[in-house]
Write a protein that holds these residues in place. Sequence first.
Motif, mmCIF file in Angstrom:
data_model
loop_
_atom_site.group_PDB
_atom_site.id
_atom_site.type_symbol
_atom_site.label_atom_id
_atom_site.label_comp_id
_atom_site.label_asym_id
_atom_site.label_seq_id
_atom_site.Cartn_x
_atom_site.Cartn_y
_atom_site.Cartn_z
ATOM 1 N N UNK A 207 0.821 -1.208 0.000
ATOM 2 C CA UNK A 207 0.000 0.000 0.000
ATOM 3 C C UNK A 207 0.855 1.259 0.000
ATOM 4 N N UNK A 208 2.005 1.217 0.669
ATOM 5 C CA UNK A 208 2.905 2.370 0.691
ATOM 6 C C UNK A 208 3.457 2.625 -0.707
ATOM 7 N N UNK A 209 3.942 1.574 -1.366
ATOM 8 C CA UNK A 209 4.494 1.741 -2.712
ATOM 9 C C UNK A 209 3.412 2.191 -3.691
ATOM 10 N N UNK A 210 2.254 1.578 -3.615
ATOM 11 C CA UNK A 210 1.177 1.956 -4.528
ATOM 12 C C UNK A 210 0.718 3.388 -4.273
ATOM 13 N N UNK A 218 8.271 8.677 -8.076
ATOM 14 C CA UNK A 218 9.127 7.504 -8.231
ATOM 15 C C UNK A 218 9.698 7.120 -6.877
ATOM 16 N N UNK A 219 10.120 5.872 -6.748
ATOM 17 C CA UNK A 219 10.700 5.440 -5.488
ATOM 18 C C UNK A 219 11.817 4.433 -5.712
ATOM 19 N N UNK A 220 12.717 4.354 -4.711
ATOM 20 C CA UNK A 220 13.690 3.275 -4.564
ATOM 21 C C UNK A 220 13.591 2.867 -3.109
ATOM 22 N N UNK A 221 12.927 1.741 -2.840
ATOM 23 C CA UNK A 221 12.649 1.352 -1.466
ATOM 24 C C UNK A 221 13.177 -0.043 -1.197
ATOM 25 N N UNK A 222 13.735 -0.232 -0.028
ATOM 26 C CA UNK A 222 14.230 -1.536 0.357
ATOM 27 C C UNK A 222 13.095 -2.527 0.527
ATOM 28 N N UNK A 223 13.360 -3.783 0.234
ATOM 29 C CA UNK A 223 12.433 -4.885 0.498
ATOM 30 C C UNK A 223 13.259 -6.053 1.046
ATOM 31 N N UNK A 224 12.592 -7.069 1.483
ATOM 32 C CA UNK A 224 13.286 -8.261 1.959
ATOM 33 C C UNK A 224 13.366 -9.306 0.850
ATOM 34 N N UNK A 225 14.180 -10.319 1.061
ATOM 35 C CA UNK A 225 14.288 -11.388 0.080
ATOM 36 C C UNK A 225 13.044 -12.236 -0.024
ATOM 37 N N UNK A 226 12.101 -12.069 0.928
ATOM 38 C CA UNK A 226 10.875 -12.853 0.898
ATOM 39 C C UNK A 226 9.771 -12.198 0.069
ATOM 40 N N UNK A 227 9.940 -10.950 -0.295
ATOM 41 C CA UNK A 227 8.938 -10.271 -1.122
ATOM 42 C C UNK A 227 8.825 -11.002 -2.463
ATOM 43 N N UNK A 228 7.601 -11.226 -2.920
ATOM 44 C CA UNK A 228 7.388 -11.985 -4.154
ATOM 45 C C UNK A 228 7.159 -11.063 -5.341
ATOM 46 N N UNK A 229 7.675 -11.489 -6.492
ATOM 47 C CA UNK A 229 7.581 -10.713 -7.735
ATOM 48 C C UNK A 229 7.348 -11.673 -8.901
ATOM 49 N N UNK A 230 6.931 -11.087 -10.017
ATOM 50 C CA UNK A 230 6.811 -11.819 -11.273
ATOM 51 C C UNK A 230 7.991 -11.410 -12.156
ATOM 52 N N UNK A 231 9.030 -12.234 -12.243
ATOM 53 C CA UNK A 231 10.153 -11.909 -13.134
ATOM 54 C C UNK A 231 9.794 -12.233 -14.581
ATOM 55 N N UNK A 232 10.640 -11.872 -15.536
ATOM 56 C CA UNK A 232 10.350 -12.198 -16.935
ATOM 57 C C UNK A 232 10.079 -13.694 -17.107
ATOM 58 N N UNK A 335 10.770 2.329 -9.115
ATOM 59 C CA UNK A 335 10.037 2.774 -10.299
ATOM 60 C C UNK A 335 10.795 3.857 -11.052
ATOM 61 N N UNK A 336 12.107 3.938 -10.847
ATOM 62 C CA UNK A 336 12.902 4.825 -11.694
ATOM 63 C C UNK A 336 12.743 4.401 -13.155
#
Length: 463
Positions: A207-210, A218-232, A335-336
């Motif tokens: 919610x903070x990033x959104x 734009x933002x550059x924010x730290x996350x943990x290794x457990x955060x999930x993403x959709x890579x290519x 989001x740079x």
Amino acid sequence: MDELQEFERYLAHLGGGLGHADRQAGLRGYCAGLMSPLARKSVEPMAAHLAPQATRSRHQSLHHFVADSPWSDEEMLLRVAQWVVPAMDFQDGGWWIVDDTGFPKQGIHSVGVARQYCGMLGKQDNCQVAVSVSLACQAGSLPVAWQLYLPKEWADDIPRRDKAGVPATLQFATKGQIALAQIKHLMAQGAPRHCVLADAGYGVETAFREGLSEIGLAYVVGVTGQVTVWPPGHAPLPPAPYSGRGAVPKRQRLGDARHERPLSARDVAFGLEPHEWHSVEWREGTNFTLRSRFARVRVRAAHREHLRTQQRPQEWLLIEWPEGHKEPMKYWLSTLPEDTELQRMVLEAKMRWRIERDYQDLKQDLGLGHYEGRGWRGFHHHASLSIAAYGFLMAQQLRHPEDAGKKNAARGEEPALPTHYKPRGSPAHAAPRAIVHHEFAAAYRRSLAQDAAQMPMLPENEQ
């Protein structure tokens, strides 16, 4: 002494927002006390330092000014920014830095105190925590928004709130919600639209990033290794085919195949090829040129995909994995723009550590954590005045960088931070900088002593 005259002009500028002429003396005395070489910068030792022959009356006056007088903290911080920001050079970039800092406390009565993570101690303990937003350039930074985090047990305890003077309209909010509200308020006031930096304590909040993206930052924010993403090559399934009965399905689905499910940032890092890692240098302040190994990949954040009708936009996942380490050390989402060079992205990610220097200076040299009162107003007034003292010194340093090496020429022997203290996220070799000029503070104290106008025991006709 030109610096004393400049300080008087600065205090006159700040005093224009106090709302009552009698408060000018309190502002002058309190800021002078905060810049003095005292081991403890609470009201009593500052009063004794400023007025050895009239400590009791000076104590009462300073205490009333910081704990009870109804001047605006927001107006104070705005006026500090109006003075400092013109001295900041944004040609090489500007940033909004979100962070929080803790103040160890005993007992249960100080406003907002609870058992929670305290960065100064590096563990859970009894403390207060404040959330701030700072405006930064390459050469310096300044807190421009400041608010105490009120834990839920405090927010729901009406008698304790009332006793501490917590505003009746204040509701419970997470630290991320407080920071986002601070940034939105700054934008509504016409503040510049710089990139936002934050550590993983904020970056893991979708919610903070959104919220930042919704207001166009734009933002550059730290996350943990457990955060999930959709890579290519990975994506959720589209909505289920319409069966002909009921509502038309609109929500995405997670499949059983690996490419139909998101990956953790850590798994993405371990899946990258050796040629995707690059050695990058960046400068920590003006003291060290640092080097580490980084990789980045375009991803889409993954969070409750089964409740969404479409994928999120792409952004960068930046990963730091130093040579010799068994696994990555840090992760960021950003989001740079897609064409941002890797070295620039690393510089921006690392710029967040500037706020750790601010907190170190504010706590060690300007008494940020020394307030001994229990109320909401006093806590925020003391912080605003610490930032006001810091703002003048930062502006002087920005306008006269050639004098920076002289600032500690007459430092007192006050104790430094505890030896176990290490600001959250700071590299072990981050060098301290000279911000407080005790020779100047001593000269200003003498000018106060020569002032024929005595501070009244209590200001009259408070509005």
